[in-house]
Design an enzyme around this catalytic site. Structure first.
Site, PDB file in Angstrom:
ATOM      1  N   HIS A  34     -17.630   7.362  -1.446  1.00  0.00           N
ATOM      2  CA  HIS A  34     -18.194   6.012  -1.422  1.00  0.00           C
ATOM      3  C   HIS A  34     -18.321   5.531   0.023  1.00  0.00           C
ATOM      4  CE1 HIS A  34     -17.350   1.751  -0.737  1.00  0.00           C
ATOM      5  NE2 HIS A  34     -18.044   1.484  -1.829  1.00  0.00           N
ATOM      6  N   GLY A  85       3.491  -3.672   0.800  1.00  0.00           N
ATOM      7  CA  GLY A  85       2.473  -3.638   1.853  1.00  0.00           C
ATOM      8  C   GLY A  85       1.578  -4.841   1.668  1.00  0.00           C
ATOM      9  N   SER A 132     -12.208  -0.385  -3.319  1.00  0.00           N
ATOM     10  CA  SER A 132     -13.258  -0.778  -2.384  1.00  0.00           C
ATOM     11  C   SER A 132     -13.665  -2.222  -2.571  1.00  0.00           C
ATOM     12  CB  SER A 132     -14.504   0.097  -2.569  1.00  0.00           C
ATOM     13  OG  SER A 132     -15.538  -0.393  -1.740  1.00  0.00           O
TER      14      SER A 132
HETATM   15  P1  NDP Z   1      -3.248  -1.919   7.396  1.00  0.00           P
HETATM   16  O1  NDP Z   1      -3.929  -0.630   7.151  1.00  0.00           O
HETATM   17  O2  NDP Z   1      -3.523  -2.651   8.645  1.00  0.00           O
HETATM   18  O3  NDP Z   1      -1.668  -1.666   7.256  1.00  0.00           O
HETATM   19  C1  NDP Z   1      -0.732  -2.696   7.477  1.00  0.00           C
HETATM   20  C2  NDP Z   1       0.358  -2.660   6.437  1.00  0.00           C
HETATM   21  O4  NDP Z   1       1.039  -1.387   6.443  1.00  0.00           O
HETATM   22  C3  NDP Z   1       1.419  -3.703   6.710  1.00  0.00           C
HETATM   23  O5  NDP Z   1       1.863  -4.206   5.474  1.00  0.00           O
HETATM   24  C4  NDP Z   1       2.494  -2.886   7.403  1.00  0.00           C
HETATM   25  O6  NDP Z   1       3.761  -3.456   7.331  1.00  0.00           O
HETATM   26  C5  NDP Z   1       2.438  -1.632   6.602  1.00  0.00           C
HETATM   27  N1  NDP Z   1       3.062  -0.493   7.279  1.00  0.00           N
HETATM   28  C6  NDP Z   1       2.631   0.148   8.381  1.00  0.00           C
HETATM   29  N2  NDP Z   1       3.470   1.146   8.699  1.00  0.00           N
HETATM   30  C7  NDP Z   1       4.464   1.137   7.782  1.00  0.00           C
HETATM   31  C8  NDP Z   1       5.628   1.924   7.561  1.00  0.00           C
HETATM   32  N3  NDP Z   1       5.921   2.972   8.350  1.00  0.00           N
HETATM   33  N4  NDP Z   1       6.418   1.625   6.516  1.00  0.00           N
HETATM   34  C9  NDP Z   1       6.136   0.597   5.706  1.00  0.00           C
HETATM   35  N5  NDP Z   1       5.045  -0.188   5.856  1.00  0.00           N
HETATM   36  C10 NDP Z   1       4.222   0.085   6.881  1.00  0.00           C
HETATM   37  O7  NDP Z   1      -3.499  -2.915   6.161  1.00  0.00           O
HETATM   38  P2  NDP Z   1      -4.800  -3.232   5.295  1.00  0.00           P
HETATM   39  O8  NDP Z   1      -4.386  -4.269   4.348  1.00  0.00           O
HETATM   40  O9  NDP Z   1      -6.013  -3.435   6.136  1.00  0.00           O
HETATM   41  O10 NDP Z   1      -5.055  -1.875   4.492  1.00  0.00           O
HETATM   42  C11 NDP Z   1      -4.100  -1.325   3.617  1.00  0.00           C
HETATM   43  C12 NDP Z   1      -4.642  -0.039   3.057  1.00  0.00           C
HETATM   44  O11 NDP Z   1      -5.855  -0.292   2.355  1.00  0.00           O
HETATM   45  C13 NDP Z   1      -4.998   1.009   4.112  1.00  0.00           C
HETATM   46  O12 NDP Z   1      -4.691   2.280   3.616  1.00  0.00           O
HETATM   47  C14 NDP Z   1      -6.479   0.842   4.289  1.00  0.00           C
HETATM   48  O13 NDP Z   1      -7.096   2.013   4.751  1.00  0.00           O
HETATM   49  C15 NDP Z   1      -6.896   0.505   2.868  1.00  0.00           C
HETATM   50  N6  NDP Z   1      -8.132  -0.242   2.726  1.00  0.00           N
HETATM   51  C16 NDP Z   1      -8.457  -1.250   3.571  1.00  0.00           C
HETATM   52  C17 NDP Z   1      -9.627  -1.962   3.432  1.00  0.00           C
HETATM   53  C18 NDP Z   1      -9.949  -3.092   4.331  1.00  0.00           C
HETATM   54  O14 NDP Z   1     -11.058  -3.638   4.192  1.00  0.00           O
HETATM   55  N7  NDP Z   1      -9.079  -3.482   5.237  1.00  0.00           N
HETATM   56  C19 NDP Z   1     -10.571  -1.648   2.346  1.00  0.00           C
HETATM   57  C20 NDP Z   1     -10.120  -0.632   1.474  1.00  0.00           C
HETATM   58  C21 NDP Z   1      -8.965   0.047   1.678  1.00  0.00           C
HETATM   59  P3  NDP Z   1       4.271  -4.468   8.495  1.00  0.00           P
HETATM   60  O15 NDP Z   1       3.681  -5.794   8.125  1.00  0.00           O
HETATM   61  O16 NDP Z   1       5.726  -4.427   8.386  1.00  0.00           O
HETATM   62  O17 NDP Z   1       3.744  -3.943   9.795  1.00  0.00           O
END
Ligand code: NDP
Length: 476
Positions: free
Chosen positions: A185, A9, A128
């Protein structure tokens, strides 16, 4: 040599976490569902450390030393389950799967249970600090088994933020404890931001200060007890000028706050735990109200406000009053948040060290603040503190500021500026300190209409009045 850890991811968070690991000298295998993100990472940042790109999960798993450590950083919810389901058959006993996304702790408990049955470790780790934190040092809140934490600790503590040489990462507790604390948090973050927004709104409407002037006020506050990341970036946002119009940036932004759901989860969970988290609840509701365009449009300029919409206040005195209101309300929100953590810890047998939570929030994360040192000290003085508000330090802080806080809430009501966070916090404070609450009347009402019984102040037992008959008291 095989990779020491994997990240699957590679959107903003996963990519930056992988880079953070590589920059700290760990060999990282990387994978993303769509290969383009993997390729982009290697192309742009491959020089930062030892990355092993993998085209699919079998390749990712094969590139790792054992026991394998795999961090999942995908969209929370079903995508996380999809990745776990694909991953599990590829793993061997003792391997460790880390979910570093924003999972609901109930999902984490379910997943931990399922993987434990297969001899695998599942670690729900709260991370975080957003994009920036993931790259340069986040606050990390891992749950899961102590064995899995022992295996991950050297890497996690290395990539975490550090404050005074200490990592902002500690084993929170078993199964969903880490994700629970991360959720809390975020709930506190909601409350914090709402209170900041109310302070801004009052300064703007009561004193007529400009956005730039208010930026200066926040900058000054940031050198005192309120010093924190959120106060610092408030000054930054308020001093920003919109390029295309020359107006304050904040005036050009649509006033509808969005939410991804962690604040709502916190309030839902707190309702189930029976812990009042009014600061967070008001923050979630205020965002909902801001986004309720239909009703706002029907009411704006239609519902009358107070006839006397001007308050007679001294500029500097009011600014200082608002500072006190902000600090005291913030303290209430944290007290409520820590109460919720304690309640969940008791309910799920997590044995969470509350002081340690304050400690790992001092760096990396969004709510990082000077104030957290005071919370840590309060729990060092008494680990069983019934409420942060009764700790001597905080008791005195509120005692000093409460008259100011009351004036601010009264002024807000007088001039008709909404201050749900400030006023709910003050009501909670007054409710908490009351020697007697009107709950006695509520018990009486419940007994009259539903024979729900009541307890007496002077005798043990449950009682009921025969309301429709002779009104004699009977033991229930
Ligand atoms: P996103 O939440 O936007 O998720 C995108 C990622 O998930 C991409 O790598 C995508 O792959 C992958 N993905 C989506 N669906 C699937 C699937 N069915 N199977 C496999 N891979 C999948 O990314 P973020 O980086 O923003 O966040 C990642 C996590 O971290 C989330 O849980 C979020 O809540 C958490 N988080 C985010 C913060 C932030 O500031 N953004 C802060 C703290 C936590 P593809 O590229 O192939 O679409």
């Amino acid at each position: 040599a095989p990779a020491q850890i994997a990240v699957t991811g590679l959107a903003v968070m996963g990519r930056n976490l992988a880079r953070n690991l590589a920059r700290n000298g760990f060999r990282v295998a990387v994978h993303n569902r769509s290969q383009a993100r993997t390729d982009a990472l290697i192309k742009e940042f491959g020089h930062e450390g030892e990355f092993t790109p993998a085209a699919d999960l079998p390749e990712l798993v094969a590139s790792l030393e054992q026991p394998r450590k795999i961090i999942i950083m995908v969209k929370a919810g079903e995508p996380t389950d999809a990745v776990i389901d694909e991953l599990v058959p590829l793993l061997d006993k003792g391997d460790i799967v880390v979910d570093a996304g924003n999972a609901h702790f109930a999902d984490t408990r379910r997943r931990e249970d399922a993987l434990r049955e297969k001899g695998l470790h599942f670690v729900g780790a709260g991370v975080s600090g957003g994009e920036e934190g993931a790259l340069n040092g986040p606050s990390i809140m891992p749950g899961g088994s102590p064995e899995s934490y022992a295996a991950l600790e050297p890497m996690l503590t290395k990539i975490a933020a550090h404050v005074n040489g200490e990592p902002c990462c500690v084993h929170v507790g078993p199964d969903g404890a880490g994700h629970f604390v991360k959720m809390l948090h975020n709930g506190i973050e909601y409350a914090d931001m709402q209170l900041i927004a109310e302070a801004y709104d009052l300064l703007r409407h009561v004193l007529g200060l400009s956005a730039t002037e208010i930026a200066g006020v926040f900058r000054e506050w940031n050198s005192g007890d309120l010093e924190s990341f959120l106060i610092e970036i408030t000054a930054e946002v308020l001093s920003q000028v919109d390029e295309s119009t020359g107006q304050p940036f904040v005036d050009m932004v649509l006033d509808q706050a969005e939410q991804k759901g962690t604040g709502r989860w916190t309030v839902q969970v707190a309702l189930d735990l029976g812990i009042p988290v009014s600061g967070m609840a008001e923050a979630v509701f205020a965002r909902s109200l801001s986004g309720d365009v239909v009703r706002r449009k029907a009411a704006a300029g239609v519902l009358p406000g107070p006839s006397e919409a001007k308050a007679d206040v001294d500029r500097d005195a009011f600014i200082d009053d608002v500072r006190h209101a902000l600090y005291s309300s913030k303290l209430v929100a944290y007290a409520q948040g820590f109460d919720a953590i304690r309640a969940a810890s008791d309910q799920y047998g997590w044995n969470i060290d509350l002081g340690a939570m304050a400690k790992i929030w001092r760096g990396g994360c969004i709510i990082r603040a000077r104030f957290l040192d005071r919370i840590k000290e309060a729990y060092d003085r008494d680990a069983n503190l019934p409420s942060l508000l009764v700790d001597d330090y905080f008791k005195d802080a509120v005692a000093n500021g409460q008259d100011a806080w009351r004036r601010v809430v009264a002024t807000a009501a007088t001039v008709g500026v909404p201050a749900p966070g400030f006023s709910a916090a003050l009501s909670y404070y007054d409710g908490l300190r009351a020697e007697r609450l009107p709950a006695a009347l509520i018990q009486g009402l419940r007994d009259l209409f539903g024979a729900h019984t009541y307890h007496r102040v002077d005798r043990e037992g449950a009682f009921h009045l025969d309301w429709s008959g002779d009104r004699k008291e009977q033991s229930a």
